[in-house]
Structure formats: C-alpha cells, structure tokens
Write an enzyme that holds these catalytic residues in place. Structure first.
Site, short mmCIF file in Angstrom:
data_model
loop_
_atom_site.label_atom_id
_atom_site.label_comp_id
_atom_site.label_asym_id
_atom_site.label_seq_id
_atom_site.Cartn_x
_atom_site.Cartn_y
_atom_site.Cartn_z
N SER A 136 0.96 -1.08 -0.02
CA SER A 136 0.13 -0.07 -0.10
C SER A 136 0.76 1.10 0.05
O SER A 136 1.61 1.51 1.04
CB SER A 136 -1.01 -0.03 1.36
N LEU B 240 -17.71 6.81 -0.41
CA LEU B 240 -17.64 6.91 -1.93
C LEU B 240 -17.06 5.72 -2.61
O LEU B 240 -16.54 5.68 -3.59
CB LEU B 240 -16.80 8.05 -2.07
N ASP C 228 -21.94 -0.81 -5.10
CA ASP C 228 -20.88 -0.30 -5.33
C ASP C 228 -19.84 -0.90 -6.48
O ASP C 228 -19.14 -0.21 -7.12
CB ASP C 228 -20.18 -0.24 -4.07
#
Ligand code: GLA
Length: 389
Positions: free
Chosen positions: A69, A126, A173
């Site tokens: 990451s 989101l 989503d």
C-alpha cells in the site's frame, strides 16, 4: 486517470526492484438516489466519480502474493495458495480476497507483486473499497490471462467484500465501479442485474459532493441490523398479504400503506423507506430522461427525509450539510449518499451557484468545526480498466 501513472510505476519499481507489467484503475462512486435498496433487490442510480484507486503489478515467479500500500507505506507477503483474511493490515484483504475468489472459481493465479494508491477518501461513503476490489481484479486478471465476464466480475467482487472482508454489502458499489462510464449514470435492477445507462445531461446544473469529514461509522452491525429488519418485514408482509414475497422489492407503496397498522415498529418504518425509495428511483429515472431536474431534486430531498426519519441512518452532520444546501438558491436537491451514519451528501445545484453553496457550507458547517472544507464538483469517470505497459 486522476492518479499519476508515472508516479505509481516509480513507487512500484522502487518497492519491488523491477518494473510493473500492468496498471489498472477503478473509480469510486456517488449514489444519486436509491439508498439501502440494493440488498432489498430494488433499484439504485449511482454514477462514478473522478476519484480512483490505481494498481501496478507483475508476476514475480514465486508462490508469494506481495501487496504494497503506497498510501500506508505498508507491505504484506502471503502464500498465494493458502490465503486467509488478515486482522492486522486488513487493507490487504480486498486484494487477497480477489485472488482467493478467483481460485475458488477454478482459476490459477500465480505469485505477484502489486502496489496500489488512491484518492477516493476512505470512510467517506464514496466506495473506496469497491474501487480497490475492482482495480485489483482487473489487474490480477490481466496478469494471469483471465477474462471474467463483466457481471461475473462484479458479483465476485461483492462476494470478496461479503465473505473475505466480512462486510455484508449489496451489489451497487462494485457494479458501478466496473460498469460506469464518463457520460452516464446507471439505473441498476439489483434483482435481475439488468441496467440502463442514462445520459447525465444536467444542463446548467451539476453534482456536488460534500464530505461531513465524520467517517461513516458504518459499523457493520448497524448495517446488518437494517438488513435483518428488512428480512423480518418481508416475512410479516408476506403473511399479511398471503402471497409469496422474496424481497421488499415485491411490495408496492399502496400495500405498505395499507399494512401500516399491522406492522410493528421499527419494521414498518424500515419497510416504508425501502418501498418508497424504490418508487422514487423509478420516477427519478423518467424525470432525468425528460430533463425535469427540479422534480428530480425534490425526490433527492424526499429520499433524505426518508433515510433520516424512517431508516434512521442519517447523522447530525449529514443533516446539517443537506439542510444548509436546501436553504440555498440554485440548489435543486440534496441528500445523504451511501450507507449513512456519516460520509457525504450529494447535491444537485445550478453551476452558477456552486461557489456560493461552497462558501455557505464552509461558513455554516466546516468553519465552526475548524475543518478544512471538502466540497467537490463531481465529474463521472470511466469504469474499471487494466492495461499492459
Ligand atoms: C453501502 C453498501 C451498498 C449499499 C449502500 C446503501 O454503500 O456497500 O451496497 O447498500 O451502502 O445504499
């Protein structure tokens, strides 16, 4: 891409000492209307946003899955044939889960090095997690010569979230992150998975997203509680109507009104929200096609009220942002978006009034809390995609 591809490639190369073979990206989303309807086999109307998660990857010739990451500056190294969900470094579960589910579906996945970064705000409602799942999936597919059917990919990524990550979300989503595009919103039938692309022709208006900056405490528990209340509603309504109902999708607004005295609270209110929200999406679809944006905006306001009063998933912060928007000239509609309990509002506003709206939100909401305002004009972007480099 909103993420700088060259920077992503450079970070990958620095971390793994070789260049990537593929890069991918997948967008976040905002839901215009149709909240908490997807897991009730109903209708939703999401659109992609110009915020994304991007990944670079290459096969590493080992039996290891190495994921880095870039934003957390953390890495994990996992045996690719014995993947299990990680408690710490749980960000890796979205990607490792994709590998696990591809394997479950019978695909061979080789050892890989993967690095990702993103600008979808986390915990803001989101869909940064769906974006990470989809950008992982298309990247891993490309590296391993797998090509899933787009709807199969969506379903698989939802399973990753449900089973590997442990969040019992609906399908909206993942669907929009994969299937969305730059010029349309989608109306998705979450039962049949058929969908319609509706041109996002907003004339002199635009979509603005305002972040409460109170991360949605989408405690799976509150979400799951709503889900089971809906299931309970299905049973009670089926008994009362003496017909087979497999989801709240099968109940009409008239029926729920007729039954209101017979259903206990909070089951009645939860069902009232879902049934009325489904009807609003159907109407919103026609209004958008006909360019009747004022009426569309009113439905957004009604949706907010229903989510606040009947579904009880709004928050003080979401209400304050929505209500401030309602009081402004040029605002056609404003509502909370996503699961709720924090996260963002979505507002339909005349372009000429966007700056005034921003200042008002700052004055009333952000400044008193000493928060840096986070208000964005929403530009839809393309759905998930991977390319060889
Ligand atoms: C979250 C879930 C979706 C949907 C929304 C509420 O975003 O991931 O599946 O249920 O909440 O509409």
């Amino acid at each position: 891409m909103t993420i700088d591809k060259n920077k992503l490639i450079a970070s990958f190369t620095k971390r793994f000492n070789h260049a990537p073979e593929a890069v991918s990206r997948a967008p976040g989303r905002v839901n215009l209307i149709g909240e908490h309807t997807d897991y009730n086999e109903g209708f939703v109307m999401p659109v992609t946003v110009d915020r994304e998660v991007a990944m670079a990857g290459r096969l590493n010739g080992t039996a290891l899955l190495r994921i880095h990451s870039i934003d957390f500056n953390q890495s994990v190294e996992l045996p690719i044939d014995q993947l299990t969900p990680q408690k710490e470094l749980d960000w890796s579960n979205y990607t490792a889960g994709v590998v696990k589910h591809l394997q479950k579906a019978g695909h061979t996945v080789k050892g890989m090095d993967l690095a990702f970064t993103g600008d979808v705000p986390r915990g803001a409602g989101l869909s940064s997690s769906a974006a990470l799942e989809l950008c992982s999936c298309v990247c891993i597919e490309l590296l391993n010569g797998i090509e899933l059917d787009p709807i199969e990919r969506v379903k698989m990524c939802q399973q990753v979230e449900n089973q590997y990550v442990g969040m019992n979300c609906g399908i909206m989503d993942q669907f929009i992150s994969n299937m969305g595009d730059q010029t349309h919103c989608l109306v998705i039938d979450c039962r049949s998975l058929e969908f319609e692309r509706i041109p996002l022709q907003l004339g002199d208006c635009e979509i603005v997203i305002a972040d409460t900056r109170s991360p949605h405490k989408l405690t799976s528990s509150a979400y799951n509680e709503r889900r089971s209340q809906c299931e309970e509603g299905v049973k009670l309504i089926g008994k009362a109507l003496k017909r087979k109902i497999s989801a709240l999708r099968d109940v009409s607004v008239e029926e729920i009104q007729k039954l209101s005295a017979q259903l206990p609270e909070p089951i009645r209110s939860r069902c009232q929200h879902v049934v009325s929200e489904n009807a609003r999406v159907q109407l919103a679809r026609e209004l958008l096609k006909a360019g009747k944006l004022e009426e569309f905006g009113l439905l957004m306001n009604q949706s907010h009220i229903s989510l606040r009063v009947d579904y009880e998933v709004s928050s003080v912060e979401l209400d304050e942002l929505a209500w401030t928007a309602w009081s402004m000239p040029g605002v056609l509609g404003s509502r909370m978006t996503g699961a709720g309990f924090g996260g963002c509002t979505v507002t339909l506003v005349r372009s000429s009034e966007v700056e005034t709206l921003k200042s008002k939100l700052d004055e009333r909401y952000y400044a008193p809390r000493a928060l840096e305002p986070r208000v964005y004009r929403c530009m839809p972007s393309a759905g998930a995609i991977a390319e060889k480099i």
